[in-house]
Design an enzyme around this catalytic site. Sequence first.
Site, PDB file in Angstrom:
ATOM      1  CB  VAL A  33      40.460  39.212  33.271  1.00  0.00           C
ATOM      2  CG1 VAL A  33      39.736  40.526  33.093  1.00  0.00           C
ATOM      3  CG2 VAL A  33      40.259  38.662  34.661  1.00  0.00           C
ATOM      4  CB  CYS A  34      39.260  39.316  27.725  1.00  0.00           C
ATOM      5  SG  CYS A  34      37.552  38.823  27.438  1.00  0.00           S
ATOM      6  NE  ARG A  35      35.598  46.789  25.112  1.00  0.00           N
ATOM      7  CZ  ARG A  35      34.349  46.582  24.727  1.00  0.00           C
ATOM      8  NH1 ARG A  35      33.938  45.372  24.405  1.00  0.00           N
ATOM      9  NH2 ARG A  35      33.488  47.584  24.653  1.00  0.00           N
TER      10      ARG A  35
END
Length: 104
Positions: free
Chosen positions: A62-64
């Site tokens: 997961v990231c932004r």
Amino acid sequence: MKEITAKEVEQRLKGGHRLHIIDVRETEEVAAGAIPGALNIPLGLLEFRMNELSKDREYVIVCRSGGRSAKAVQLLERYGYKAANMTGGMLAWEGPVKQWEESR
């Protein structure tokens, strides 16, 4: 590259599945909120911390917005790890969020 939607991740967590989530955002970004139980390993440190991971598990990355997590999935796959990119990242996440201090 394997992908999973934020909604699928949320549904699996609600269903009691144990997911191994790695948040590759920077610490300052994670401080604003993270998926409960996610492990924070900033993308720039991932290659150096792979020894903390198991090749027997599949990881949800997961990231932004999904860009950095896609790079992380490619890196992990290159070293023989199983990983899926959560498309849309935290911008697409509608599930519960915990403040970083609570997630540690």
